[in-house]
Design a protein around this motif. Structure first.
Motif, PDB file in Angstrom:
ATOM      1  N   GLY A  84      15.269 -10.963  85.124  1.00  0.00           N
ATOM      2  CA  GLY A  84      15.979 -11.041  83.848  1.00  0.00           C
ATOM      3  C   GLY A  84      15.389 -10.077  82.840  1.00  0.00           C
ATOM      4  O   GLY A  84      14.249  -9.641  82.977  1.00  0.00           O
ATOM      5  N   ARG A  85      16.181  -9.750  81.835  1.00  0.00           N
ATOM      6  CA  ARG A  85      15.744  -8.848  80.760  1.00  0.00           C
ATOM      7  C   ARG A  85      16.262  -9.366  79.438  1.00  0.00           C
ATOM      8  O   ARG A  85      17.376  -9.878  79.358  1.00  0.00           O
ATOM      9  N   THR A  86      15.477  -9.191  78.411  1.00  0.00           N
ATOM     10  CA  THR A  86      15.869  -9.534  77.052  1.00  0.00           C
ATOM     11  C   THR A  86      15.808  -8.262  76.222  1.00  0.00           C
ATOM     12  O   THR A  86      14.793  -7.578  76.215  1.00  0.00           O
ATOM     13  N   VAL A  96      20.428 -11.413  76.668  1.00  0.00           N
ATOM     14  CA  VAL A  96      19.646 -11.847  77.820  1.00  0.00           C
ATOM     15  C   VAL A  96      20.526 -11.642  79.044  1.00  0.00           C
ATOM     16  O   VAL A  96      21.599 -12.230  79.151  1.00  0.00           O
ATOM     17  N   ILE A  98      20.625 -11.902  83.172  1.00  0.00           N
ATOM     18  CA  ILE A  98      19.931 -12.538  84.286  1.00  0.00           C
ATOM     19  C   ILE A  98      20.544 -12.068  85.592  1.00  0.00           C
ATOM     20  O   ILE A  98      21.769 -12.104  85.768  1.00  0.00           O
ATOM     21  N   THR A 112      13.327 -18.651  84.871  1.00  0.00           N
ATOM     22  CA  THR A 112      13.664 -17.335  84.314  1.00  0.00           C
ATOM     23  C   THR A 112      14.340 -17.488  82.955  1.00  0.00           C
ATOM     24  O   THR A 112      14.047 -16.733  82.018  1.00  0.00           O
ATOM     25  N   HIS A 115      11.777 -18.285  80.331  1.00  0.00           N
ATOM     26  CA  HIS A 115      10.983 -17.077  80.083  1.00  0.00           C
ATOM     27  C   HIS A 115      11.719 -16.122  79.145  1.00  0.00           C
ATOM     28  O   HIS A 115      11.156 -15.639  78.160  1.00  0.00           O
ATOM     29  N   GLU A 116      13.002 -15.872  79.437  1.00  0.00           N
ATOM     30  CA  GLU A 116      13.776 -14.926  78.621  1.00  0.00           C
ATOM     31  C   GLU A 116      14.082 -15.493  77.236  1.00  0.00           C
ATOM     32  O   GLU A 116      14.127 -14.749  76.258  1.00  0.00           O
ATOM     33  N   HIS A 119      11.200 -14.837  75.037  1.00  0.00           N
ATOM     34  CA  HIS A 119      11.263 -13.468  74.515  1.00  0.00           C
ATOM     35  C   HIS A 119      12.258 -13.375  73.350  1.00  0.00           C
ATOM     36  O   HIS A 119      12.005 -12.666  72.374  1.00  0.00           O
TER      37      HIS A 119
END
Length: 179
Positions: A84-86, A96, A98, A112, A115-116, A119
């Motif tokens: 995943g990325r934020t 976000v 995923i 996940t 976690h995101e 962030h």
């Protein structure tokens, strides 16, 4: 919450919505900051690379087409290993993304997601969004940072990543099997 180039994942989307509704209040209580407007998008690795790169380019501003293409290629190479990325959005919100291919069950997805979301909460803190955007502009060649500023950005990113990993235990209250 939505999907990007992900046909046939309606059940996954329903599960993700349910988990997000449970995870947001848990993270809001446990992490300092204020939850910004968060858009959660489920995608494959390749779709995640496209979305994240487009959001980063829009947030960074005046980015050359060659640099955009290079950033997209780099994101596609790394996408299969990223869960995943934020990314901060230009309008003040947070994106976000995923990667559904990295999540075999609800417990991993909940971890996940937490976690995101941590962030996302970090981006609401004073000065963090500006620092992330300036680091992004440096990475995309829009506005260079000094070596000292770049090291400071890297140090802060590592510290925020450690905090996000340390809060993954919150996923146990979202999905009991996330232990």
């Amino acid at each position: 919450m939505s999907t990007h180039k992900l046909p046939g994942y309606r059940a996954t989307l329903r599960t993700a919505k349910r988990l997000a509704e449970e995870a947001v209040p848990v993270v809001e209580r446990a992490v300092p900051g204020k939850m910004p407007d968060v858009q959660i998008i489920l995608a494959t690795g390749r779709g995640m690379a496209e979305l994240v790169t487009a959001a980063e380019v829009e947030t960074a501003g005046d980015v050359d087409k060659w640099v955009q293409a290079r950033a997209l290629r780099a994101a596609k190479r790394a996408a299969d290993d990223v869960a995943g990325r934020t990314v901060p959005l230009a309008d003040g919100g947070v994106l976000v993304v995923i990667n559904v291919e990295q999540h075999p069950n609800e417990a991993v997805f909940a971890t996940t997601l937490v976690h995101e979301l941590v962030h996302a909460m970090q981006l609401s803190r004073k000065g963090v969004r500006d620092r992330i955007v300036s680091g992004l502009r440096n990475d995309l060649g829009v506005e260079r940072l000094s070596r000292r500023q770049n090291r400071e950005c890297e140090r802060c990113l590592e510290q925020e990543e450690r905090e996000a990993y340390s809060r993954e235990y919150l996923a146990r209250s979202v999905v009991p099997s996330a232990a």
